[in-house]
Scaffold this active site. Sequence first.
Site, PDB file in Angstrom:
ATOM      1  CG  ASP A 141      -5.387   2.469   0.251  1.00 13.28           C
ATOM      2  OD1 ASP A 141      -6.272   1.600   0.142  1.00 13.28           O
ATOM      3  OD2 ASP A 141      -4.338   2.305   0.901  1.00 13.28           O
TER       4      ASP A 141
ATOM      5  CB  SER B 122      -0.911   0.015   1.234  1.00 19.93           C
ATOM      6  OG  SER B 122      -1.604   1.244   1.268  1.00 19.93           O
TER       7      SER B 122
ATOM      8  CG  HIS C 253      -3.744  -1.763  -1.530  1.00 21.33           C
ATOM      9  ND1 HIS C 253      -4.768  -2.655  -1.790  1.00 21.33           N
ATOM     10  CD2 HIS C 253      -4.263  -0.862  -0.668  1.00 21.33           C
ATOM     11  CE1 HIS C 253      -5.842  -2.298  -1.112  1.00 21.33           C
ATOM     12  NE2 HIS C 253      -5.567  -1.200  -0.419  1.00 21.33           N
TER      13      HIS C 253
ATOM     14  CG  MET D 100     -11.952  -2.696   4.571  1.00 21.96           C
ATOM     15  SD  MET D 100     -10.342  -2.282   3.862  1.00 21.96           S
ATOM     16  CE  MET D 100      -9.679  -1.141   5.076  1.00 21.96           C
TER      17      MET D 100
ATOM     18  CG  ASP E 127      -6.332  -2.610   3.124  1.00 23.80           C
ATOM     19  OD1 ASP E 127      -5.262  -2.278   3.658  1.00 23.80           O
ATOM     20  OD2 ASP E 127      -6.980  -1.878   2.341  1.00 23.80           O
TER      21      ASP E 127
ATOM     22  CG  MET F 135     -11.578   3.013   0.996  1.00 21.18           C
ATOM     23  SD  MET F 135     -10.135   3.166   2.039  1.00 21.18           S
ATOM     24  CE  MET F 135      -8.860   3.244   0.773  1.00 21.18           C
TER      25      MET F 135
ATOM     26  CG  MET G 277      -8.880   7.131   1.175  1.00 25.81           C
ATOM     27  SD  MET G 277      -8.030   7.440   2.723  1.00 25.81           S
ATOM     28  CE  MET G 277      -7.129   5.896   2.919  1.00 25.81           C
TER      29      MET G 277
ATOM     30  CG  HIS H 127      -9.208  -0.242  -1.047  1.00 27.57           C
ATOM     31  ND1 HIS H 127      -8.693  -0.244   0.237  1.00 27.57           N
ATOM     32  CD2 HIS H 127     -10.560  -0.331  -0.909  1.00 27.57           C
ATOM     33  CE1 HIS H 127      -9.701  -0.313   1.103  1.00 27.57           C
ATOM     34  NE2 HIS H 127     -10.827  -0.364   0.439  1.00 27.57           N
TER      35      HIS H 127
HETATM   36  C1  DX5 Z   1      -6.788   1.999   4.981  1.00 23.04           C
HETATM   37  C2  DX5 Z   1      -6.201   1.578   3.662  1.00 23.04           C
HETATM   38  C3  DX5 Z   1      -5.071   0.647   3.774  1.00 23.04           C
HETATM   39  C4  DX5 Z   1      -3.843   1.199   4.443  1.00 23.04           C
HETATM   40  C5  DX5 Z   1      -3.125   0.090   5.133  1.00 23.04           C
HETATM   41  O1  DX5 Z   1      -7.988   2.643   4.764  1.00 23.04           O
HETATM   42  O2  DX5 Z   1      -7.188   0.938   2.877  1.00 23.04           O
HETATM   43  O3  DX5 Z   1      -4.715   0.097   2.506  1.00 23.04           O
HETATM   44  O4  DX5 Z   1      -2.957   1.817   3.539  1.00 23.04           O
HETATM   45  O5  DX5 Z   1      -2.111   0.621   5.892  1.00 23.04           O
HETATM   46  P1  DX5 Z   1      -1.443  -0.149   7.121  1.00 23.04           P
HETATM   47  O6  DX5 Z   1      -0.808  -1.389   6.575  1.00 23.04           O
HETATM   48  O7  DX5 Z   1      -0.471   0.840   7.644  1.00 23.04           O
HETATM   49  O8  DX5 Z   1      -2.544  -0.460   8.112  1.00 23.04           O
HETATM   50 ZN    ZN Z   2      -6.612  -0.180   1.106  1.00 22.56          ZN
END
Ligand code: DX5
Ligand code: ZN
Length: 219
Positions: free
Chosen positions: A35, A8, A33, A137, A171, A68, A37, A66
């Site tokens: 993310d 990630s 990965h 999650m 994740d 969100m 948001m 991913h």
């Molecule tokens: C959280 C993300 C994750 C995050 C994981 O909302 O979806 O992918 O980057 O980070 P760590 O491994 O630090 O928990």
């Molecule tokens: Zn994620």
Amino acid sequence: MNTIVSASILGADICHLGEALDKLRTWQIDMVHFDVMDGVFVPNISFGIPMLSAIRRHTKLFLDVHLMITDPLRYVSAFAKAGADRITFHLESSSDPRATLEAIRQTGRQAGIAIKPGTPVEDVIPYLSLADMVLVMTVEPGFGGQSYLPDTTEKVRQLRRDYPKLCIQVDGGINDQTAPIARQAGANELVTGSYLFQAADPFRAAALLRGDDSSPQAG
Ligand code: DX5
Ligand code: ZN
């Protein structure tokens, strides 16, 4: 099932992202990965479409996106065009899950469906025939660096018991302590952000996540 590690980049040093991406293969990691948001579905804003395009131009690694975001269906084709290899969205979003899965499949990309810690695993079952992967999650989505929520393990165990061939990703809060718990419950894909990118020896950290601590050291 082999364990796959998805790195990630939320946990990486974004000012040196190209170098971080280049190192992933030497750490035996084949998946990035990404993310996304939107500040509405989760209380944080991260990366978007131009950044995914830039990463796509830089690397051939599998891009595991991913989402969100509140209305993923609206952005499926944009993320596909930007270079996503797999698009995962949340069952709790406002888009219709079946229509979103079908839209992703129509782009030729893999489709993933994610559930937050409070969502029962039963809610995702009706969509499994259209999904290439289920993301359970293991923290509340929105931020890296949180602690693994132990109650989520049972959801992975239940999914694996009933669907032996399903691709199950976890994740959030994955490290050398929690990865064995998730793997033993049946997760075959582990997302890691802070644990990997803050490790003194990321090659060994990735090997520990896979349960392969006898790997020889990278050169
Ligand atoms: C959280 C993300 C994750 C995050 C994981 O909302 O979806 O992918 O980057 O980070 P760590 O491994 O630090 O928990
Ligand atoms: Zn994620």
